[in-house]
Design a protein around this motif. Structure first.
Motif, PDB file in Angstrom:
ATOM      1  N   THR A  91       0.846  -1.188   0.000  1.00 26.83           N
ATOM      2  CA  THR A  91       0.000   0.000   0.000  1.00 26.83           C
ATOM      3  C   THR A  91       0.882   1.238   0.000  1.00 26.83           C
ATOM      4  OG1 THR A  91      -1.898   1.054   1.095  1.00 26.83           O
ATOM      5  CG2 THR A  91      -0.230   0.024   2.533  1.00 26.83           C
ATOM      6  N   GLU A  92       0.290   2.373   0.287  1.00 27.58           N
ATOM      7  CA  GLU A  92       1.042   3.620   0.280  1.00 27.58           C
ATOM      8  C   GLU A  92       0.657   4.438   1.498  1.00 27.58           C
ATOM      9  OE1 GLU A  92      -0.577   3.981  -3.369  1.00 27.58           O
ATOM     10  OE2 GLU A  92      -2.554   4.359  -2.558  1.00 27.58           O
ATOM     11  N   THR A  93       1.405   5.460   1.746  1.00 28.78           N
ATOM     12  CA  THR A  93       1.044   6.396   2.798  1.00 28.78           C
ATOM     13  C   THR A  93       0.700   7.718   2.142  1.00 28.78           C
ATOM     14  OG1 THR A  93       1.765   7.502   4.829  1.00 28.78           O
ATOM     15  CG2 THR A  93       3.476   7.029   3.203  1.00 28.78           C
ATOM     16  N   VAL A  94      -0.490   8.195   2.409  1.00 29.29           N
ATOM     17  CA  VAL A  94      -0.970   9.451   1.842  1.00 29.29           C
ATOM     18  C   VAL A  94      -1.158  10.433   2.988  1.00 29.29           C
ATOM     19  CG1 VAL A  94      -2.810  10.578   0.543  1.00 29.29           C
ATOM     20  CG2 VAL A  94      -2.135   8.234  -0.036  1.00 29.29           C
ATOM     21  N   ASP A  95      -0.279  11.418   3.064  1.00 29.31           N
ATOM     22  CA  ASP A  95      -0.387  12.427   4.115  1.00 29.31           C
ATOM     23  C   ASP A  95      -1.569  13.351   3.816  1.00 29.31           C
ATOM     24  OD1 ASP A  95       1.854  11.426   5.405  1.00 29.31           O
ATOM     25  OD2 ASP A  95       3.217  12.719   4.263  1.00 29.31           O
ATOM     26  N   ASN A  96      -1.920  14.160   4.800  1.00 30.84           N
ATOM     27  CA  ASN A  96      -2.946  15.169   4.560  1.00 30.84           C
ATOM     28  C   ASN A  96      -2.517  16.041   3.386  1.00 30.84           C
ATOM     29  OD1 ASN A  96      -4.435  14.257   6.794  1.00 30.84           O
ATOM     30  ND2 ASN A  96      -3.217  15.529   8.173  1.00 30.84           N
ATOM     31  N   ILE A  97      -3.411  16.230   2.439  1.00 33.67           N
ATOM     32  CA  ILE A  97      -3.072  16.907   1.192  1.00 33.67           C
ATOM     33  C   ILE A  97      -2.876  18.393   1.453  1.00 33.67           C
ATOM     34  CG2 ILE A  97      -3.869  17.411  -1.142  1.00 33.67           C
ATOM     35  CD1 ILE A  97      -5.455  14.757  -0.986  1.00 33.67           C
ATOM     36  N   ARG A 121      17.064   9.618 -12.621  1.00 33.52           N
ATOM     37  CA  ARG A 121      17.452  10.946 -12.172  1.00 33.52           C
ATOM     38  C   ARG A 121      16.704  11.274 -10.891  1.00 33.52           C
ATOM     39  NH1 ARG A 121      15.154  15.928 -13.520  1.00 33.52           N
ATOM     40  NH2 ARG A 121      14.041  15.010 -15.278  1.00 33.52           N
ATOM     41  N   PRO A 122      17.403  11.743  -9.857  1.00 31.96           N
ATOM     42  CA  PRO A 122      16.742  11.991  -8.572  1.00 31.96           C
ATOM     43  C   PRO A 122      15.537  12.910  -8.709  1.00 31.96           C
ATOM     44  CG  PRO A 122      19.111  12.085  -8.313  1.00 31.96           C
ATOM     45  CD  PRO A 122      18.851  11.979  -9.794  1.00 31.96           C
ATOM     46  N   LEU A 123      14.570  12.664  -7.861  1.00 29.19           N
ATOM     47  CA  LEU A 123      13.332  13.440  -7.851  1.00 29.19           C
ATOM     48  C   LEU A 123      13.534  14.686  -6.995  1.00 29.19           C
ATOM     49  CD1 LEU A 123      10.381  13.090  -8.908  1.00 29.19           C
ATOM     50  CD2 LEU A 123       9.833  12.108  -6.672  1.00 29.19           C
ATOM     51  N   GLY A 124      13.276  15.850  -7.570  1.00 28.93           N
ATOM     52  CA  GLY A 124      13.446  17.095  -6.833  1.00 28.93           C
ATOM     53  C   GLY A 124      12.312  17.335  -5.850  1.00 28.93           C
ATOM     54  N   ASP A 125      12.588  18.130  -4.833  1.00 27.21           N
ATOM     55  CA  ASP A 125      11.566  18.476  -3.849  1.00 27.21           C
ATOM     56  C   ASP A 125      10.412  19.204  -4.536  1.00 27.21           C
ATOM     57  OD1 ASP A 125      13.080  17.399  -1.840  1.00 27.21           O
ATOM     58  OD2 ASP A 125      13.937  19.312  -1.193  1.00 27.21           O
ATOM     59  N   GLY A 126       9.200  18.685  -4.345  1.00 20.40           N
ATOM     60  CA  GLY A 126       8.026  19.320  -4.923  1.00 20.40           C
ATOM     61  C   GLY A 126       7.923  19.205  -6.426  1.00 20.40           C
ATOM     62  N   GLU A 127       8.783  18.378  -7.031  1.00 18.88           N
ATOM     63  CA  GLU A 127       8.799  18.308  -8.494  1.00 18.88           C
ATOM     64  C   GLU A 127       7.519  17.721  -9.065  1.00 18.88           C
ATOM     65  OE1 GLU A 127      11.114  15.843 -12.015  1.00 18.88           O
ATOM     66  OE2 GLU A 127      12.137  16.172 -10.117  1.00 18.88           O
ATOM     67  N   MET A 128       7.014  16.665  -8.465  1.00 22.90           N
ATOM     68  CA  MET A 128       5.890  15.915  -9.001  1.00 22.90           C
ATOM     69  C   MET A 128       4.696  16.040  -8.074  1.00 22.90           C
ATOM     70  SD  MET A 128       5.823  13.961 -11.815  1.00 22.90           S
ATOM     71  CE  MET A 128       7.549  13.510 -11.906  1.00 22.90           C
ATOM     72  N   PRO A 129       3.475  16.176  -8.623  1.00 22.81           N
ATOM     73  CA  PRO A 129       2.315  16.116  -7.735  1.00 22.81           C
ATOM     74  C   PRO A 129       2.325  14.815  -6.937  1.00 22.81           C
ATOM     75  CG  PRO A 129       1.661  16.853  -9.928  1.00 22.81           C
ATOM     76  CD  PRO A 129       3.096  16.407 -10.022  1.00 22.81           C
ATOM     77  N   PHE A 130       2.319  14.927  -5.620  1.00 21.34           N
ATOM     78  CA  PHE A 130       2.368  13.766  -4.729  1.00 21.34           C
ATOM     79  C   PHE A 130       3.632  12.938  -4.941  1.00 21.34           C
ATOM     80  CE2 PHE A 130      -2.081  14.885  -5.362  1.00 21.34           C
ATOM     81  CZ  PHE A 130      -2.448  15.122  -4.042  1.00 21.34           C
ATOM     82  N   GLY A 131       4.698  13.604  -5.348  1.00 20.75           N
ATOM     83  CA  GLY A 131       5.963  12.908  -5.522  1.00 20.75           C
ATOM     84  C   GLY A 131       6.590  12.481  -4.205  1.00 20.75           C
ATOM     85  N   ASP A 132       6.080  13.030  -3.098  1.00 24.24           N
ATOM     86  CA  ASP A 132       6.623  12.664  -1.794  1.00 24.24           C
ATOM     87  C   ASP A 132       5.865  11.505  -1.149  1.00 24.24           C
ATOM     88  OD1 ASP A 132       4.289  14.049  -1.407  1.00 24.24           O
ATOM     89  OD2 ASP A 132       5.049  15.368   0.157  1.00 24.24           O
ATOM     90  N   VAL A 133       5.076  10.798  -1.932  1.00 26.77           N
ATOM     91  CA  VAL A 133       4.346   9.648  -1.400  1.00 26.77           C
ATOM     92  C   VAL A 133       5.321   8.581  -0.901  1.00 26.77           C
ATOM     93  CG1 VAL A 133       4.217   8.438  -3.610  1.00 26.77           C
ATOM     94  CG2 VAL A 133       2.446   8.042  -1.903  1.00 26.77           C
ATOM     95  N   GLY A 134       4.896   7.819   0.072  1.00 26.96           N
ATOM     96  CA  GLY A 134       5.698   6.697   0.542  1.00 26.96           C
ATOM     97  C   GLY A 134       4.992   5.393   0.248  1.00 26.96           C
ATOM     98  N   TYR A 135       5.756   4.345   0.026  1.00 25.74           N
ATOM     99  CA  TYR A 135       5.190   3.021  -0.252  1.00 25.74           C
ATOM    100  C   TYR A 135       5.492   2.089   0.909  1.00 25.74           C
ATOM    101  CZ  TYR A 135       4.850   5.045  -4.880  1.00 25.74           C
ATOM    102  OH  TYR A 135       4.566   5.882  -5.931  1.00 25.74           O
ATOM    103  N   ILE A 136       4.567   1.175   1.153  1.00 27.02           N
ATOM    104  CA  ILE A 136       4.640   0.336   2.347  1.00 27.02           C
ATOM    105  C   ILE A 136       4.455  -1.129   1.987  1.00 27.02           C
ATOM    106  CG2 ILE A 136       3.479  -0.231   4.533  1.00 27.02           C
ATOM    107  CD1 ILE A 136       2.650   2.706   4.696  1.00 27.02           C
ATOM    108  N   ARG A 137       5.287  -1.967   2.600  1.00 22.23           N
ATOM    109  CA  ARG A 137       5.048  -3.407   2.607  1.00 22.23           C
ATOM    110  C   ARG A 137       4.790  -3.806   4.056  1.00 22.23           C
ATOM    111  NH1 ARG A 137       9.422  -6.264  -1.477  1.00 22.23           N
ATOM    112  NH2 ARG A 137       9.405  -4.664  -3.106  1.00 22.23           N
ATOM    113  N   ALA A 138       3.711  -4.539   4.268  1.00 22.55           N
ATOM    114  CA  ALA A 138       3.333  -4.929   5.624  1.00 22.55           C
ATOM    115  C   ALA A 138       3.126  -6.425   5.681  1.00 22.55           C
ATOM    116  CB  ALA A 138       2.055  -4.217   6.048  1.00 22.55           C
ATOM    117  N   ALA A 139       3.432  -7.014   6.842  1.00 21.45           N
ATOM    118  CA  ALA A 139       3.278  -8.445   7.046  1.00 21.45           C
ATOM    119  C   ALA A 139       2.513  -8.675   8.342  1.00 21.45           C
ATOM    120  CB  ALA A 139       4.643  -9.136   7.113  1.00 21.45           C
ATOM    121  N   LEU A 140       1.588  -9.625   8.314  1.00 15.24           N
ATOM    122  CA  LEU A 140       0.802  -9.979   9.492  1.00 15.24           C
ATOM    123  C   LEU A 140       1.332 -11.310  10.000  1.00 15.24           C
ATOM    124  CD1 LEU A 140      -1.619  -8.932  11.156  1.00 15.24           C
ATOM    125  CD2 LEU A 140      -3.072 -10.418   9.763  1.00 15.24           C
ATOM    126  N   ASN A 141       2.098 -11.268  11.058  1.00 14.41           N
ATOM    127  CA  ASN A 141       2.763 -12.477  11.566  1.00 14.41           C
ATOM    128  C   ASN A 141       2.218 -12.896  12.941  1.00 14.41           C
ATOM    129  OD1 ASN A 141       4.530 -12.636   9.307  1.00 14.41           O
ATOM    130  ND2 ASN A 141       5.774 -11.003  10.209  1.00 14.41           N
TER     131      ASN A 141
END
Length: 301
Positions: free
Chosen positions: A213-219, A281-301
């Motif tokens: 999944t992803e992490t979506v901060d307050n827009i 090529r590295p992503l610049g700060d604020g370059e892309m709409p929602f470019g600062d999104v984070g991606y998550i891998r989670a496990a239920l153990n």
């Protein structure tokens, strides 16, 4: 038009159009030299939707446009989507390597993973989306003579309805470990619906399950403005979609913390770090709409 309770769409309008835009970006990314991803069906699916702008996009006719703002260049946008796609492709490869053979893709849109990924024998892939979206993808790929590489089971239902019951009616077994995917979905849900979705996933997950999944901060206002700039760029090519109207604003719980409180162990990766890891090529700060999104891998153990 802003989102409302019970609104509907097809693949050429509202939220459905974002699925077509994503598929167009996958098509462009797949044609790059040494591509990160390979989606051989994306261009055909986009073309079948029948929107000229997206068809040109998918064919690469808009990539490399000379524009002062590189973030609005269609080629750079496709890199951003390739990063996300590869991350979740790898997530599935890792999940099935643990022995998981039950997969659920929520809001599957024009995602062709059930057809294009090399699934281990015995893997069942459930695709959940609105009936018209499921019908379109199934019919279009069948007409192209494409067969799934898994036991694909479409579940035609709106995620605002009782999708857990529909999923189990299609043969889903909550007692089996599952690899879940919610890609590019959470920002299009109201904050309380995001919580409800993650609660349902947790309730249906056996030990050993995995979640991508992803992490979506307050827009923020800056993100809203960046999205509006992208919409204006699309209007210049004849396609009018006010993307800020598709998103839900308001206080939103942080995804990883929410999952951790429900027994999931999470590992996060930032979009910017993945650009570097994948040799782009590295992503610049604020370059892309929602470019600062984070991606998550989670496990239920």
């Amino acid at each position: 038009m802003a989102r409302t309770d019970g609104d509907s769409w097809d693949l050429a309008s509202s939220v459905g159009a974002t699925a077509t835009a994503v598929a167009a970006q996958r098509a462009v990314a797949s044609k790059r030299p040494d591509p990160l991803i390979n989606d051989p069906f994306a261009e055909s699916l986009v073309t079948a939707v029948g929107v000229e702008f997206f068809t040109k996009f998918a064919r690469g006719e808009l990539a490399g446009t000379d524009i002062e703002d590189p973030a609005l260049d269609f080629d750079r946008m496709s890199e951003n989507l390739a990063v996300r796609t590869k991350y979740f492709d790898d997530f599935f490869a890792d999940a099935t390597a643990t022995g998981i053979r039950q997969v659920v893709i929520l809001a599957s849109g024009l995602d062709a993973r059930a057809y294009r990924l090399p699934w281990p024998d015995g893997t069942t892939v459930f695709e959940v989306d609105q009936p018209q979206v499921i019908e379109f993808k199934t019919r279009t790929l069948a007409e192209l003579g494409v067969r799934p590489s898994s036991d694909r089971r479409p579940v035609a239902i709106d995620l605002r309805d009782d999708w857990p019951t529909a999923l189990q009616g299609a043969g889903f077994r909550p007692d089996r470990p599952t690899a879940w995917l919610t890609e590019g979905l959470l920002g299009y849900l109201p904050p309380e619906a995001q919580d409800r979705l993650l609660d349902n996933i947790t309730r249906l997950s056996a030990r050993g399950s995995r979640l991508g999944t992803e992490t979506v901060d307050n827009i923020t206002e800056a993100q809203r403005e960046r999205t509006a700039e992208l919409a204006e760029r699309w209007r210049q090519y004849g396609y009018d979609l006010e993307m800020t109207d598709l998103l839900y604003f308001g206080e939103r719980k942080e995804t990883a913390a929410y999952l951790s409180h429900r027994g999931w162990q999470t590992i996060g990766s930032s979009n910017a770090d993945l650009f570097v890891e994948y040799g782009l090529r590295p992503l610049g700060d604020g370059e892309m709409p929602f470019g600062d999104v984070g991606y998550i891998r989670a496990a239920l153990n």
